[in-house]
Enzyme design. Structure first.
Site, PDB file in Angstrom:
ATOM      1  N   HIS A   1      13.472   8.930  -0.886  1.00  0.00           N
ATOM      2  CA  HIS A   1      12.261   9.113  -1.678  1.00  0.00           C
ATOM      3  C   HIS A   1      11.085   8.395  -1.040  1.00  0.00           C
ATOM      4  O   HIS A   1      11.226   7.325  -0.455  1.00  0.00           O
ATOM      5  CB  HIS A   1      12.450   8.563  -3.091  1.00  0.00           C
ATOM      6  CG  HIS A   1      13.220   9.463  -3.986  1.00  0.00           C
ATOM      7  ND1 HIS A   1      12.730  10.673  -4.443  1.00  0.00           N
ATOM      8  CD2 HIS A   1      14.466   9.349  -4.511  1.00  0.00           C
ATOM      9  CE1 HIS A   1      13.625  11.247  -5.218  1.00  0.00           C
ATOM     10  NE2 HIS A   1      14.699  10.473  -5.271  1.00  0.00           N
TER      11      HIS A   1
ATOM     12  N   CYS B   1       8.775  12.294   0.349  1.00  0.00           N
ATOM     13  CA  CYS B   1       7.535  12.707  -0.292  1.00  0.00           C
ATOM     14  C   CYS B   1       6.427  11.750   0.111  1.00  0.00           C
ATOM     15  O   CYS B   1       6.678  10.586   0.413  1.00  0.00           O
ATOM     16  CB  CYS B   1       7.691  12.668  -1.814  1.00  0.00           C
ATOM     17  SG  CYS B   1       8.822  13.900  -2.450  1.00  0.00           S
TER      18      CYS B   1
END
Length: 151
Positions: free
Chosen positions: A96, A147
């Site tokens: 992430h 991301c």
């Protein structure tokens, strides 16, 4: 007639080191109860390490609970101390990404991007500073599958 022997230096072979970080989850205690489950990030890191090994690059793997801020920074600093001009460093991250308020004031969107490590986020400015510890002339490749990895 005597012949003169000229000594030639054999160029030092470039060294290669790599660091591969893969996190299928993070410690919820450091992310407000969120564990961030993902499916294949650890496989990604293992695959990148295998690619590095196949090219003669010595890999370090940080997976799951080993993907901490301290271990990441330690591995980056060890590589920076070891490598010299002409050497190669490959850094890959799969996990992430996040955003936090800009700490240095240079971001147009007023947000810094981060890697979500197991026990806390690594801000892009911190990563930039760590990469700045490498000797001039060390070639560095960073691949980020996360991301918010665009700036």
């Amino acid at each position: 007639m005597a012949t003169k022997t000229v000594a030639t230096k054999t160029p030092k072979a470039a060294r290669g080191l790599s660091l591969h970080i893969g996190l299928n989850s993070v410690n919820p205690a450091h992310y407000g109860g969120w564990s961030g489950p993902l499916a294949a990030c650890e496989f990604d890191a293992k695959d990148m390490a295998a690619l590095a090994t196949g090219r003669g690059i010595k890999p370090t793997l940080l997976l799951a609970k080993d993907g901490t801020r301290a271990k990441t920074l330690s591995a980056l600093r060890a590589a920076a101390k070891t490598l010299v001009k002409g050497d190669f460093f490959m850094l890959t991250y799969s996990g992430h990404g996040g955003q936090v308020p800009d700490v240095s004031g240079e971001e147009a969107d007023k947000l810094d991007e981060t890697w979500c490590l197991y026990d806390g986020q690594l801000i892009d400015d911190e990563l930039y500073a760590e990469l700045g510890r490498f000797a001039t002339g060390v070639r560095i490749l960073v691949l980020s599958d996360s991301c918010h990895s665009g700036t």
